[in-house]
Design an enzyme around this catalytic site. Structure first.
Site, PDB file in Angstrom:
ATOM      1  CD  GLU A 115      -2.986  -1.000   2.367  1.00  0.00           C
ATOM      2  OE1 GLU A 115      -2.906  -0.455   3.281  1.00  0.00           O
ATOM      3  OE2 GLU A 115      -4.237  -1.629   1.744  1.00  0.00           O
TER       4      GLU A 115
ATOM      5  CD  GLU B 280      -3.993  -5.858   2.479  1.00  0.00           C
ATOM      6  OE1 GLU B 280      -4.718  -5.378   3.186  1.00  0.00           O
ATOM      7  OE2 GLU B 280      -2.747  -5.574   2.669  1.00  0.00           O
TER       8      GLU B 280
HETATM    9  C1  BGP Z   1      -4.578  -2.744   4.793  1.00  0.00           C
HETATM   10  C2  BGP Z   1      -3.009  -3.417   5.418  1.00  0.00           C
HETATM   11  C3  BGP Z   1      -3.191  -4.352   6.180  1.00  0.00           C
HETATM   12  C4  BGP Z   1      -4.413  -4.760   6.902  1.00  0.00           C
HETATM   13  C5  BGP Z   1      -5.609  -4.276   6.239  1.00  0.00           C
HETATM   14  C6  BGP Z   1      -7.088  -4.233   7.227  1.00  0.00           C
HETATM   15  O1  BGP Z   1      -4.561  -1.563   4.887  1.00  0.00           O
HETATM   16  O2  BGP Z   1      -2.383  -3.682   4.468  1.00  0.00           O
HETATM   17  O3  BGP Z   1      -2.050  -4.636   6.923  1.00  0.00           O
HETATM   18  O4  BGP Z   1      -4.429  -4.707   8.328  1.00  0.00           O
HETATM   19  O5  BGP Z   1      -5.433  -2.891   5.666  1.00  0.00           O
HETATM   20  O6  BGP Z   1      -6.983  -3.226   7.817  1.00  0.00           O
HETATM   21  P1  BGP Z   1      -7.169  -3.024   9.354  1.00  0.00           P
HETATM   22  O7  BGP Z   1      -6.303  -4.046   9.919  1.00  0.00           O
HETATM   23  O8  BGP Z   1      -6.801  -1.705   9.871  1.00  0.00           O
HETATM   24  O9  BGP Z   1      -8.625  -3.426   9.726  1.00  0.00           O
END
Ligand code: BGP
Length: 496
Positions: A200, A394
């Protein structure tokens, strides 16, 4: 069949969110190790010791600023750091991978913790124990016919680099990164084929701490660090291709910040949406095309942002173009030029990032807009712009799960994932998008990146761990476990 025969179904994780063992076997701390826990409406904090050794904290969302001169980021007494223990994957990976294999996983995305290999980031020689750990993990995945998909840097810059040089603000960090990537590309040659450089990377617009260990929200700084990261990413692609021409190396965007809708059809709103989307596209424009786009250079001129673009940088950017575009997608963003339009979740530390409320869409318990059609829109937009293979690395729903009789009825998660997979199928079937795979976030519950919570769960596998640091760490299959197994077994034909 909609999806390719070799479609990479699976899940995605990051070292700092699941491994734990933060100081085991010579590992140095990373930026995740000075982050305390937060919640939906309470920001995480970063802890430091000032020049006199006095502890202090700064907020990590909102207006990030550096601690007093002479401070160093460090864990402090009496605070709890959820990433220190993660879900203990460092010790439980054989059983965890076996569970994922039971679901028929074709691929598992994980990151290498840079500070397990180079504890401060600055060493000349790598730490053998760290390298050996990932050998064991990759071998275990191979034994289960699971393809590793590896992120080189996932929100885990070594803290040593941050305290010594302000991390990515300093050009020397590029060389440290090169040494690290050369080491891992060489060591895991033949074991790992799919790579991504920075997770990201466009998070640099909204949280430079996560992206680069930079405690600043000033674009005059964050865009300088960004430039160094883009050069480092391009060099990594070149090095990876030299070491093994079979390597497939991608960029990785948070496209939740790229799928931007205008709140109204007012032309000014449409322009604002274009501008905000370009804040995201800027990164992939450079990583896919190999040069800075005109709109970004004009922005720098306008805002007095100065980057040191050497001739060598230009060559590196041009020669280090990625093979595919990886992206995360959780939600879309809606933007308005009218300040009276309400934000989707004004009380969230991410309020500004989450944008204004889209009247057509519902939101999760963390204020994240739920928009499956937005995934199709994202795939269409990215494929049209780049004509490169795309990889969803993701996606998922962060929700509160209740463990009852050793399982969780997470029908809400199944509904979310099903709708997103249907939208993805439409992009492939009806719009001709070239899609490599689909990896859902956190197939086994992990620590949340934005809040540090365990309570915000994404997995098919429940991990018994709570935000007060209690829990047996035992694993339980949720209802979605069998559902996802069926999805994979039918290559996405049977969505239940
Ligand atoms: C993205 C990241 C992850 C992950 C996911 C979910 O931004 O790459 O590392 O954690 O989001 O976000 P969160 O854990 O804040 O719910």
């Amino acid at each position: 069949m909609s999806f390719r025969d070799d479609f990479l179904w699976g899940g995605a994780t990051a070292a700092n969110q699941l491994e734990g063992a933060w100081d085991a076997d010579g590992r140095g701390p990373s930026i995740a190790d000075v982050m305390t826990g937060g919640s939906a409406h309470k920001t995480r904090t970063l802890t430091y010791l000032d020049a006199d050794g006095k502890p202090g904290k700064i907020e990590f969302f909102g207006d990030l600023h550096e601690p007093p001169a002479g401070s160093t980021f460090a864990p402090i007494e009496g605070e709890w750091y959820p990433n220190h223990d993660g879900i203990d994957f460092y010790h439980t990976y054989p059983e965890d991978i076996a569970l994922l294999a039971e679901m028929g996983f074709k691929a598992l995305r994980l990151s290498i913790s840079w500070s397990r290999i180079f504890p401060t980031g600055m060493e000349e020689e790598p730490c053998e124990a760290g390298l050996a750990f990932y050998d064991r993990v990759f071998d275990c995945l191979r034994e289960h016919d699971i393809e590793p998909v590896v992120t080189l840097s996932h929100y885990e810059t070594p803290l040593g680099l941050v305290n010594a040089w302000n991390g990515w603000m300093d050009r020397r960090t590029i060389e440290c990164f090169e040494r690290y990537v050369r080491t891992v590309f060489t060591r895991y040659r033949g074991k790992v084929r799919y790579w991504m450089t920075f997770n990201e990377i466009n998070v640099m617009n909204t949280n430079a701490w996560l992206g680069a260990g930079l405690a600043s929200s000033d674009p005059k700084e964050t865009m300088v660090a960004t430039h160094h990261m883009l050069v480092a990413s391009a060099r990594a692609v070149k090095i990876g291709h030299e070491i093994d021409p079979e390597n497939q190396i991608g960029c990785m965007l948070t496209f939740s910040q790229g799928m931007v809708y205008p709140y109204s059809c007012r032309p000014e709103d449409v322009h604002a949406a274009w501008e905000l989307a370009n804040r995201c596209y800027f990164f992939s424009d450079v990583q896919v095309r190999g040069y800075y786009p005109s709109y970004q250079l004009k922005r720098y001129e306008r805002e007095g942002i100065v980057i040191d673009m050497t001739e060598q940088d230009k060559r590196d950017l041009a020669e280090g173009c990625v093979d595919y575009v990886g992206f995360s997608y959780y939600r879309s963003t809606t933007v308005s030029t009218d300040p009276s339009v309400p934000l989707v979740d004004p009380a969230s530390p991410l309020a500004k990032i989450l944008g204004v409320k889209n009247p057509y869409l519902s939101v999760s318990d963390w204020g994240w807009t739920i928009d499956p059609v937005g995934l199709r829109n994202s795939l269409d937009a990215l494929y049209d712009r780049y004509q490169k293979p795309l990889f969803i690395v993701e996606n998922g729903l962060g929700a509160i799960d209740e463990l009852v009789d050793g399982t969780v009825d997470d029908s809400y998660r199944i509904a979310y994932l099903k709708a997103h997979i249907e939208a993805m199928r439409a992009a492939v079937d009806e719009d001709g998008v070239d899609l490599m795979g689909y990896l859902s976030w956190g197939p086994i519950d992990v620590i949340s990146a934005s809040t540090g919570e365990m309570k915000k769960r994404y997995g098919y596998i429940y991990v018994d761990r709570n935000d007060d640091n209690t829990g047996s760490l035992k694993r339980f299959k949720k209802r979605s476990f069998d559902w996802y197994r069926q999805v994979i077994a039918t290559n996405g034909e049977d969505l239940g």
